[in-house]
Design a protein around this motif. Structure first.
Motif: not given
Length: 125
Positions: A51-73
């Motif tokens: 949403n903004t101060l002017q209006e509500a929008h028709a779409f939704q937001r999802a926050e996704i965390t992607i954790s990336i793991w390996a043997d080294d940086f």
């Protein structure tokens, strides 16, 4: 919406050759009990309306965390860049856009986890 966001993220990552060349099919919805490195874990961490101060929008937001793991940086950062290239700015008929919010480096002494990065993404649908 949340299921759409999670399935969209997984679909994009599993069909992106530079990503699958590194992790093969090791893209999970939860932390595996006995992981083979490198691997990715994606998790929905928040859902809300856009949403903004002017209006509500028709779409939704999802926050996704992607954790990336390996043997080294070096491997972690290379894979993080591949994920970034695959997702950032993505949009199609079912997705208004996927955008990186932030990226955080993880150092841990917890076995078997070694070197990691968390990427926080907003998915708008």
């Amino acid at each position: 919406m949340a299921e759409l966001a999670e399935s969209k993220i997984k679909s994009i990552l599993t069909s992106t050759t530079p990503v699958t060349n590194v992790v093969a099919n090791r893209i999970y919805g939860s932390l595996p009990t006995d992981p083979q490195f490198p691997f990715l874990v994606f998790t929905r961490t928040d859902t809300g309306s856009y949403n903004t101060l002017q209006e509500a929008h028709a779409f939704q937001r999802a926050e996704i965390t992607i954790s990336i793991w390996a043997d080294d940086f070096p491997t972690v950062f290379d894979l993080a860049n591949k994920v970034l290239s695959a997702l950032n700015g993505y949009r199609d008929s079912t997705c208004q856009g996927i955008f990186l919010v932030r990226q955080v480096t993880i150092q841990t002494d917890l076995e078997p986890l070694k070197a990691g990065v968390n990427q926080i993404w907003n998915v708008y649908a």
